[in-house]
Design a protein around this motif. Structure first.
Motif, PDB file in Angstrom:
ATOM      1  N   ILE A   1      31.458  -8.817  80.192  1.00  0.00           N
ATOM      2  CA  ILE A   1      31.641 -10.006  81.017  1.00  0.00           C
ATOM      3  C   ILE A   1      32.448  -9.644  82.260  1.00  0.00           C
ATOM      4  CG2 ILE A   1      32.747 -12.271  81.126  1.00  0.00           C
ATOM      5  CD1 ILE A   1      32.055 -12.621  78.187  1.00  0.00           C
ATOM      6  N   ARG A   2      31.959 -10.048  83.412  1.00  0.00           N
ATOM      7  CA  ARG A   2      32.598  -9.742  84.678  1.00  0.00           C
ATOM      8  C   ARG A   2      32.901 -11.045  85.428  1.00  0.00           C
ATOM      9  NH1 ARG A   2      32.457  -5.226  87.988  1.00  0.00           N
ATOM     10  NH2 ARG A   2      30.928  -4.208  86.633  1.00  0.00           N
TER      11      ARG A   2
ATOM     12  N   TYR B   1      37.647  -6.381  78.570  1.00  0.00           N
ATOM     13  CA  TYR B   1      36.508  -7.073  79.153  1.00  0.00           C
ATOM     14  C   TYR B   1      35.366  -7.049  78.136  1.00  0.00           C
ATOM     15  CZ  TYR B   1      39.366  -6.300  83.235  1.00  0.00           C
ATOM     16  OH  TYR B   1      40.425  -6.263  84.111  1.00  0.00           O
TER      17      TYR B   1
ATOM     18  N   GLN C   1      32.078  -7.496  75.896  1.00  0.00           N
ATOM     19  CA  GLN C   1      30.639  -7.715  76.064  1.00  0.00           C
ATOM     20  C   GLN C   1      30.207  -7.635  77.535  1.00  0.00           C
ATOM     21  OE1 GLN C   1      29.169 -11.134  73.909  1.00  0.00           O
ATOM     22  NE2 GLN C   1      30.811 -11.025  72.418  1.00  0.00           N
TER      23      GLN C   1
ATOM     24  N   ALA D   1      30.651 -16.988  74.589  1.00  0.00           N
ATOM     25  CA  ALA D   1      29.912 -15.739  74.424  1.00  0.00           C
ATOM     26  C   ALA D   1      30.833 -14.590  74.029  1.00  0.00           C
ATOM     27  CB  ALA D   1      29.171 -15.391  75.714  1.00  0.00           C
ATOM     28  N   ALA D   2      32.093 -14.663  74.478  1.00  0.00           N
ATOM     29  CA  ALA D   2      33.058 -13.614  74.151  1.00  0.00           C
ATOM     30  C   ALA D   2      33.649 -13.786  72.755  1.00  0.00           C
ATOM     31  CB  ALA D   2      34.184 -13.590  75.177  1.00  0.00           C
TER      32      ALA D   2
ATOM     33  N   ASP E   1      30.898 -21.420  78.728  1.00  0.00           N
ATOM     34  CA  ASP E   1      29.868 -20.621  78.049  1.00  0.00           C
ATOM     35  C   ASP E   1      30.265 -19.150  77.959  1.00  0.00           C
ATOM     36  OD1 ASP E   1      28.363 -22.851  77.691  1.00  0.00           O
ATOM     37  OD2 ASP E   1      26.958 -22.447  79.329  1.00  0.00           O
ATOM     38  N   ALA E   2      30.951 -18.633  78.993  1.00  0.00           N
ATOM     39  CA  ALA E   2      31.356 -17.229  78.981  1.00  0.00           C
ATOM     40  C   ALA E   2      32.403 -16.978  77.916  1.00  0.00           C
ATOM     41  CB  ALA E   2      31.883 -16.828  80.361  1.00  0.00           C
ATOM     42  N   TYR E   3      33.285 -17.937  77.698  1.00  0.00           N
ATOM     43  CA  TYR E   3      34.301 -17.783  76.658  1.00  0.00           C
ATOM     44  C   TYR E   3      33.677 -17.856  75.274  1.00  0.00           C
ATOM     45  CZ  TYR E   3      38.087 -17.879  80.012  1.00  0.00           C
ATOM     46  OH  TYR E   3      38.943 -17.553  81.035  1.00  0.00           O
TER      47      TYR E   3
ATOM     48  N   LEU F   1      35.724 -18.267  84.898  1.00  0.00           N
ATOM     49  CA  LEU F   1      34.504 -18.280  84.093  1.00  0.00           C
ATOM     50  C   LEU F   1      34.269 -19.656  83.479  1.00  0.00           C
ATOM     51  CD1 LEU F   1      35.059 -14.896  82.219  1.00  0.00           C
ATOM     52  CD2 LEU F   1      33.592 -15.306  84.202  1.00  0.00           C
TER      53      LEU F   1
END
Length: 239
Positions: free
Chosen positions: A49-50, A45, A47, A61-62, A57-59, A54
């Motif tokens: 990210i929960r 998981y 950074q 950011a990862a 943008d979440a991907y 998703l």
């Protein structure tokens, strides 16, 4: 010269006689004697990210910089519904046919399932690989066109069909997975897919999903998605 060929579950109990060459051959996730598939490591998981389903943008950011959403098959609301109906879990082998952005394949792997992500587009395969690497989950990429590429794949437990239409649906049904999900953009397409699944030992359900993304600063509509979601469960396994 003596050559002994053994599967991994027999090697430990075999009485070896002075071997001087041992060759271990394997590719991708291995099945256990109980028929379950283990991906090989705990999901990560990054950074902090929960959550599931998703957005792109979440991907990014990862660390999956090339992650993008395109078309009605990629919006998070549909992905959430597909994952809920598939129920991927540790011990399952998931086929994600037409993996596209790679988001569903990665999230199925985050649940602990072993995942084969299939796509004919090399760019989509690269995006899926990048997304899996960003989240630290093992996803095996299969670059090829369904339904022909499916012939050499091991038997799946659950399948998401992201593209390919009726020919792919029929090929998947022939492999008898427990559950299948797919989607359609029109009613005619949904009826054709439903007919391909119905009458082959599957119970089929269809829902019309509508998602409206709002700009919360001014509370106006930013994006709308409407899609037919089809899910099929093998009749002998239906609750």
């Amino acid at each position: 010269e003596r050559v002994t060929v053994l599967t991994s579950d027999k090697a430990a109990d075999h009485a070896w006689r002075d071997p001087n060459v041992v060759i271990v051959i394997g590719s991708g996730p291995e099945t256990t004697t109980a028929g379950a598939w283990i991906a090989g490591r705990q999901p990560a998981y990054p950074q902090g990210i929960r959550g599931w389903a998703l957005p792109a943008d979440a991907y990014r950011a990862a660390g999956a910089e090339r992650m993008q959403e395109s078309g009605e098959g990629e919006f998070p609301g549909l992905r959430a519904a597909q994952l809920a109906r598939l129920g991927p879990r540790t011990g399952d082998l998931v086929w994600d046919i037409g993996s596209g952005s790679g988001a569903l394949a990665v999230e199925a792997a985050r649940f602990g399932a072993a995942v084969l992500a299939v796509d004919a587009d090399p760019a989509a395969c690269a995006r899926t690989e990048a997304a899996a690497r960003a989240f630290g989950v093992p996803v095996q990429i299969v670059c090829g066109r369904a339904p022909h590429i499916l012939e050499r794949l091991p038997e799946p437990d659950v399948v998401r069909i992201g593209g390919g239409g009726v020919p792919v649906a029929r090929a998947v049904v022939d492999r008898r997975p427990e559950r299948i999900v797919t989607h359609a953009s029109t009613r005619d397409e949904a009826e054709a897919l439903g007919a391909a699944l119905t009458g082959n030992g599957y119970t089929v359900e269809c829902s019309l999903l509508q998602s409206v993304d709002l700009d919360t600063e001014v509370w106006t509509e930013r994006e709308r998605s409407v899609v037919f979601l089809l899910s099929a469960c093998r009749s002998d396994l239906a609750p």
